[in-house]
Design a protein around this motif. Structure first.
Motif, PDB file in Angstrom:
ATOM      1  N   TYR A  63       0.524  -0.899   0.011  1.00 38.56           N
ATOM      2  CA  TYR A  63       0.106   0.069  -0.018  1.00 38.56           C
ATOM      3  C   TYR A  63       0.685   1.554  -0.082  1.00 38.56           C
ATOM      4  O   TYR A  63       0.544   2.581  -0.764  1.00 38.56           O
ATOM      5  N   LEU A  64       1.865   1.196   0.527  1.00 36.80           N
ATOM      6  CA  LEU A  64       3.273   2.335   1.062  1.00 36.80           C
ATOM      7  C   LEU A  64       3.927   2.495  -1.069  1.00 36.80           C
ATOM      8  O   LEU A  64       3.919   3.801  -1.442  1.00 36.80           O
ATOM      9  N   ASP A  65       3.631   1.881  -1.356  1.00 42.79           N
ATOM     10  CA  ASP A  65       5.073   1.698  -2.594  1.00 42.79           C
ATOM     11  C   ASP A  65       4.042   2.591  -3.500  1.00 42.79           C
ATOM     12  O   ASP A  65       3.983   2.870  -4.003  1.00 42.79           O
ATOM     13  N   TRP A  66       2.566   2.013  -3.644  1.00 39.84           N
ATOM     14  CA  TRP A  66       1.686   2.588  -4.371  1.00 39.84           C
ATOM     15  C   TRP A  66       0.912   3.692  -4.231  1.00 39.84           C
ATOM     16  O   TRP A  66       1.328   5.141  -5.192  1.00 39.84           O
ATOM     17  N   ALA A  67       1.143   3.938  -2.886  1.00 44.14           N
ATOM     18  CA  ALA A  67       0.321   5.505  -2.301  1.00 44.14           C
ATOM     19  C   ALA A  67       1.434   6.309  -2.638  1.00 44.14           C
ATOM     20  O   ALA A  67       1.770   7.390  -3.249  1.00 44.14           O
ATOM     21  N   LEU A  68       3.210   6.408  -2.493  1.00 42.92           N
ATOM     22  CA  LEU A  68       4.168   7.347  -3.244  1.00 42.92           C
ATOM     23  C   LEU A  68       4.662   7.461  -3.469  1.00 42.92           C
ATOM     24  O   LEU A  68       5.379   8.189  -4.561  1.00 42.92           O
ATOM     25  N   ASN A  69       3.747   6.934  -4.721  1.00 44.01           N
ATOM     26  CA  ASN A  69       4.470   6.245  -6.285  1.00 44.01           C
ATOM     27  C   ASN A  69       3.202   7.303  -7.151  1.00 44.01           C
ATOM     28  O   ASN A  69       2.360   7.118  -7.418  1.00 44.01           O
ATOM     29  N   ASP A  70       3.491   8.383  -7.920  1.00 41.42           N
ATOM     30  CA  ASP A  70       2.763   9.467  -8.489  1.00 41.42           C
ATOM     31  C   ASP A  70       1.885   9.440  -8.901  1.00 41.42           C
ATOM     32  O   ASP A  70       0.879   9.464  -9.716  1.00 41.42           O
TER      33      ASP A  70
END
Length: 166
Positions: A65-72
């Motif tokens: 989820y963090l990877d997704w959220a921090l990827n513009d």
């Protein structure tokens, strides 16, 4: 239906319903590699439902989820989809903006990431609010309500920083 359930404290039930009624049948009949114009929305919506329904519990896929959220690039969505879906309910971008918002609320995420996440949530919800001006009134009121909650959390996180640096 999913948004209504989510907004009435039935996020986990909405997640189960979405998987059983949309995701699983699609994968069974079309395959996981298949495509439809709404498929890019499924993952972030399922993440929001998971985090909202499990606010007090550990999230199994939090790193994903963090990877997704921090990827513009996660927030890139065709404007026609944003407008079309926003004429039925909350805009997809509003739902997407809730991913970093719910992650920023989680104490196990370090403070610097939480600040980055809340900024992303605010930016994306502001875009959703702008897009919602052309949609049904519900899409606009949903985004307005969520941006208020996001801004309140941003102020709280700024206060935490001030506490630590004092």
């Amino acid at each position: 239906v999913i948004v209504t359930m989510k907004e009435h404290d039935k996020a986990l039930e909405a997640r189960e319903l979405m998987i059983a009624s949309i995701v699983a049948p699609f994968e069974e009949h079309v395959g996981s590699g298949g495509s439809t114009f709404t498929k890019p929305m499924w993952q972030p919506i399922l993440m929001v439902l998971d985090m909202q329904g499990n606010e007090d519990k550990e999230i199994e896929h939090i790193d994903e989820y963090l990877d997704w959220a921090l990827n513009d690039s996660s927030y890139a969505l065709k404007s026609v989809i944003e407008g079309a879906m926003g004429n039925f309910s909350a805009t997809p971008l509003a739902m997407f903006a809730e991913v970093p918002y719910y992650l920023a609320k989680r104490k196990e995420v370090d403070l610097e990431k939480r600040k980055c996440l809340i900024q992303t949530a605010c930016t994306q919800m502001e875009k959703s609010l702008e897009n919602a001006q052309k949609c049904i009134p519900y899409a606009k009121s949903y985004a307005e309500e969520k941006i208020a909650a996001i801004r309140a959390l941003a102020a709280e996180l700024d206060g935490i920083n001030s506490t630590y640096s004092a």
